[in-house]
Write a protein that holds these residues in place. Structure first.
Motif, PDB file in Angstrom:
ATOM      1  N   SER A 105       8.456   7.705   0.015  1.00  0.00           N
ATOM      2  CA  SER A 105       7.637   8.571   0.864  1.00  0.00           C
ATOM      3  C   SER A 105       7.895  10.044   0.536  1.00  0.00           C
ATOM      4  CB  SER A 105       7.938   8.305   2.349  1.00  0.00           C
ATOM      5  OG  SER A 105       9.274   8.662   2.650  1.00  0.00           O
ATOM      6  N   SER A 145      10.017  -4.622  -2.915  1.00  0.00           N
ATOM      7  CA  SER A 145      10.964  -4.291  -1.828  1.00  0.00           C
ATOM      8  C   SER A 145      12.418  -4.422  -2.276  1.00  0.00           C
ATOM      9  CB  SER A 145      10.703  -5.154  -0.581  1.00  0.00           C
ATOM     10  OG  SER A 145       9.448  -4.855  -0.031  1.00  0.00           O
ATOM     11  N   ASP A 188       2.644   0.171  -9.905  1.00  0.00           N
ATOM     12  CA  ASP A 188       2.149  -1.093  -9.353  1.00  0.00           C
ATOM     13  C   ASP A 188       1.237  -0.853  -8.143  1.00  0.00           C
ATOM     14  OD1 ASP A 188       2.299  -4.079  -9.163  1.00  0.00           O
ATOM     15  OD2 ASP A 188       3.073  -3.570  -7.184  1.00  0.00           O
ATOM     16  N   ARG A 222      10.141   4.213   7.751  1.00  0.00           N
ATOM     17  CA  ARG A 222       9.204   3.093   7.764  1.00  0.00           C
ATOM     18  C   ARG A 222       9.329   2.241   9.031  1.00  0.00           C
ATOM     19  NH1 ARG A 222       7.935  -0.662   2.575  1.00  0.00           N
ATOM     20  NH2 ARG A 222       7.373   1.374   1.732  1.00  0.00           N
ATOM     21  N   GLN A 253      12.803  -2.349   1.922  1.00  0.00           N
ATOM     22  CA  GLN A 253      11.966  -1.363   2.617  1.00  0.00           C
ATOM     23  C   GLN A 253      12.745  -0.177   3.191  1.00  0.00           C
ATOM     24  OE1 GLN A 253       8.449  -2.634   4.710  1.00  0.00           O
ATOM     25  NE2 GLN A 253       9.214  -4.728   4.650  1.00  0.00           N
ATOM     26  N   GLY A 287       5.688   1.804  -6.781  1.00  0.00           N
ATOM     27  CA  GLY A 287       4.548   1.069  -6.218  1.00  0.00           C
ATOM     28  C   GLY A 287       3.893   1.833  -5.083  1.00  0.00           C
ATOM     29  N   LEU A 308      14.695  -2.325  -2.087  1.00  0.00           N
ATOM     30  CA  LEU A 308      15.598  -1.691  -1.108  1.00  0.00           C
ATOM     31  C   LEU A 308      15.383  -2.280   0.281  1.00  0.00           C
ATOM     32  CD1 LEU A 308      15.233   2.035  -2.313  1.00  0.00           C
ATOM     33  CD2 LEU A 308      17.122   0.442  -2.767  1.00  0.00           C
ATOM     34  N   LYS A 330      19.869   5.217   5.751  1.00  0.00           N
ATOM     35  CA  LYS A 330      19.092   5.877   6.808  1.00  0.00           C
ATOM     36  C   LYS A 330      19.136   5.164   8.151  1.00  0.00           C
ATOM     37  CE  LYS A 330      14.817   6.344   5.679  1.00  0.00           C
ATOM     38  NZ  LYS A 330      13.838   6.589   4.607  1.00  0.00           N
ATOM     39  N   SER A 359       2.212 -13.518  -8.223  1.00  0.00           N
ATOM     40  CA  SER A 359       3.084 -12.867  -7.243  1.00  0.00           C
ATOM     41  C   SER A 359       3.329 -13.833  -6.092  1.00  0.00           C
ATOM     42  CB  SER A 359       2.459 -11.565  -6.733  1.00  0.00           C
ATOM     43  OG  SER A 359       3.339 -10.937  -5.825  1.00  0.00           O
TER      44      SER A 359
HETATM   45  P1  NDP Z   1      11.392  -0.475  -1.200  1.00  0.00           P
HETATM   46  O1  NDP Z   1      12.285  -1.587  -0.783  1.00  0.00           O
HETATM   47  O2  NDP Z   1      11.755   0.361  -2.358  1.00  0.00           O
HETATM   48  O3  NDP Z   1      11.150   0.455   0.095  1.00  0.00           O
HETATM   49  C1  NDP Z   1      10.549   1.705  -0.063  1.00  0.00           C
HETATM   50  C2  NDP Z   1      10.769   2.575   1.165  1.00  0.00           C
HETATM   51  O4  NDP Z   1      12.151   2.775   1.408  1.00  0.00           O
HETATM   52  C3  NDP Z   1      10.203   3.965   0.927  1.00  0.00           C
HETATM   53  O5  NDP Z   1       8.823   4.031   1.176  1.00  0.00           O
HETATM   54  C4  NDP Z   1      11.049   4.803   1.874  1.00  0.00           C
HETATM   55  O6  NDP Z   1      10.575   4.586   3.199  1.00  0.00           O
HETATM   56  C5  NDP Z   1      12.407   4.146   1.703  1.00  0.00           C
HETATM   57  N1  NDP Z   1      13.189   4.713   0.601  1.00  0.00           N
HETATM   58  C6  NDP Z   1      13.005   4.528  -0.745  1.00  0.00           C
HETATM   59  N2  NDP Z   1      13.930   5.178  -1.455  1.00  0.00           N
HETATM   60  C7  NDP Z   1      14.742   5.777  -0.562  1.00  0.00           C
HETATM   61  C8  NDP Z   1      15.887   6.583  -0.700  1.00  0.00           C
HETATM   62  N3  NDP Z   1      16.391   6.895  -1.904  1.00  0.00           N
HETATM   63  N4  NDP Z   1      16.483   7.056   0.437  1.00  0.00           N
HETATM   64  C9  NDP Z   1      16.000   6.746   1.651  1.00  0.00           C
HETATM   65  N5  NDP Z   1      14.896   5.984   1.850  1.00  0.00           N
HETATM   66  C10 NDP Z   1      14.269   5.494   0.744  1.00  0.00           C
HETATM   67  O7  NDP Z   1      10.001  -1.068  -1.593  1.00  0.00           O
HETATM   68  P2  NDP Z   1       8.572  -1.335  -0.876  1.00  0.00           P
HETATM   69  O8  NDP Z   1       8.728  -2.257   0.264  1.00  0.00           O
HETATM   70  O9  NDP Z   1       7.911  -0.025  -0.648  1.00  0.00           O
HETATM   71  O10 NDP Z   1       7.836  -2.087  -2.061  1.00  0.00           O
HETATM   72  C11 NDP Z   1       7.764  -1.469  -3.343  1.00  0.00           C
HETATM   73  C12 NDP Z   1       6.532  -1.884  -4.072  1.00  0.00           C
HETATM   74  O11 NDP Z   1       6.533  -3.289  -4.291  1.00  0.00           O
HETATM   75  C13 NDP Z   1       5.219  -1.640  -3.316  1.00  0.00           C
HETATM   76  O12 NDP Z   1       4.808  -0.305  -3.374  1.00  0.00           O
HETATM   77  C14 NDP Z   1       4.291  -2.574  -4.065  1.00  0.00           C
HETATM   78  O13 NDP Z   1       3.909  -1.994  -5.284  1.00  0.00           O
HETATM   79  C15 NDP Z   1       5.190  -3.773  -4.306  1.00  0.00           C
HETATM   80  N6  NDP Z   1       5.014  -4.798  -3.260  1.00  0.00           N
HETATM   81  C16 NDP Z   1       4.422  -5.983  -3.635  1.00  0.00           C
HETATM   82  C17 NDP Z   1       4.238  -7.007  -2.752  1.00  0.00           C
HETATM   83  C18 NDP Z   1       3.598  -8.265  -3.231  1.00  0.00           C
HETATM   84  O14 NDP Z   1       3.227  -9.120  -2.410  1.00  0.00           O
HETATM   85  N7  NDP Z   1       3.435  -8.439  -4.518  1.00  0.00           N
HETATM   86  C19 NDP Z   1       4.648  -6.892  -1.325  1.00  0.00           C
HETATM   87  C20 NDP Z   1       5.291  -5.629  -1.030  1.00  0.00           C
HETATM   88  C21 NDP Z   1       5.461  -4.632  -1.964  1.00  0.00           C
HETATM   89  P3  NDP Z   1      10.579   5.703   4.379  1.00  0.00           P
HETATM   90  O15 NDP Z   1      11.002   7.018   3.779  1.00  0.00           O
HETATM   91  O16 NDP Z   1       9.187   5.699   4.884  1.00  0.00           O
HETATM   92  O17 NDP Z   1      11.555   5.189   5.382  1.00  0.00           O
END
Ligand code: NDP
Length: 310
Positions: free
Chosen positions: A281, A206, A49, A226, A210, A19, A208, A216, A151
């Protein structure tokens, strides 16, 4: 990569998907975003997404740039409508006007003539549900979207939409996109059984928490993560959760998995789930996360995890 049917439909989504919230067109530069997408696709990710509101249209624009020249039908592309895109009173919500105009904006930014899935990004208390179901049904009939979804809707509201669509021989929502992860299990009581009964798939955001469900944050907040730029993560970043992650990391290690892989495989243990939508990221994160597909956790391991999460 393994694939699952989205609810009762014939559409197949990769168990792990990618996403663009906060990252595409925002926190992450275009070249890194393209590298994340390339790695994802190399490993079989087929579902991307997006939403109009992500980076105010920029996430769709950046993905559209990457998509140019590629085979459109290889991908399942979603976008969303609901959140205000300007101060105009009609540039928000789920009115027929806003839905019909928003889809045109998304298609233009993405450079495609249809969306595979169009989500109602929240429930709109100020628009009758009939208006939403009819507008979405019309978009399906026009070929501008193939499926529509919800959603963060309540189970009752999704059921109403499904029942109305069936009554009119229209198109029902076939997928719900809620938050679901080891630290937030609110959908297990009502949303999961209702989706299974009505034929909707579930794609979760989300997964993980976030990044809290990685290692980490075990020793503080690392530079560039993040937590250094987004307040959304704060409610999950508690000492209790960090302690849980520490214990879960030991289980992951015993299984030869990383913490994120365990967290994603744990979500995918449920057959109601179609896909986990991860954010990234860096391409290395995608490379690590896709390996959660196909991992089976034994009953003993699940019970041990349950004791830690309680
Ligand atoms: P995650 O819980 O997957 O968090 C992603 C973040 O975690 C990354 O940007 C990175 O952040 C960190 N990360 C991911 N993988 C790893 C790893 N292997 N090792 C270490 N750090 C890692 O999901 P998001 O919160 O980003 O949400 C995912 C998607 O869900 C969004 O892109 C969107 O498409 C959707 N979404 C939908 C919503 C809705 O209302 N419908 C609301 C929110 C999200 P960093 O490196 O910066 O620390």
């Amino acid at each position: 990569m393994e694939y699952r049917n989205m609810g009762r439909t014939g559409l197949k989504l990769s168990e792990v998907s990618l996403g663009g919230w906060l990252t595409f067109g925002g926190q992450v530069d275009d070249d890194t975003t393209f590298a994340c997408l390339d790695v994802a696709v190399e490993h079989g990710v087929n579902f991307i997404d997006l939403a109009d509101i992500y980076a105010r249209g920029n996430a769709e624009r950046v993905f559209g740039k990457w998509l140019r020249g590629k085979k459109r039908s290889d991908f399942v592309i979603s976008s969303k409508v609901y959140w205000p895109m300007s101060d105009n009173v009609n540039d928000r919500g789920l009115s027929r006007k806003h839905i019909m105009e928003s889809v045109e904006g998304s298609l233009k930014r993405l450079g495609t003539d249809y969306l595979d899935i169009y989500f109602c990004h929240r429930y709109d208390e100020e628009t009758p549900i009939e208006e939403v179901v009819l507008a979405m049904t019309d978009l399906v009939r026009q070929g501008k979207i193939l499926y529509w979804g919800t959603s963060v809707w309540e189970a009752d509201n999704i059921e109403d939409a499904v029942d109305l669509a069936r009554h009119w021989l229209g198109y029902q929502p076939f997928v719900e996109q809620p938050r679901y992860n080891m630290l937030d299990r609110h959908i297990e009581d009502a949303i999961m059984p209702m989706c299974a009964e009505k034929g909707l798939g579930i794609v979760v955001w989300s997964p993980l928490a976030q990044g809290v469900l990685t290692t980490k944050y075990l020793d503080g907040i690392p530079e560039g993560s993040r937590a250094t730029y987004s307040h959304w993560i704060k409610e999950d970043l508690t000492p209790e959760n960090i302690e849980r992650v520490r214990k879960l990391t030991a289980i992951a290690g015993d299984l030869g998995l990383t913490m994120p892989q365990l967290a994603l495989a744990w979500i995918l243990r449920r057959p109601e789930i179609t896909s986990v939508i991860v954010g990234a990221s860096r391409p290395e994160q995608v490379e690590e996360n896709v390996k959660a597909s196909g991992v089976t956790l034994s009953e003993d391991v699940l019970a041990e995890i349950e004791r830690i999460l309680l």
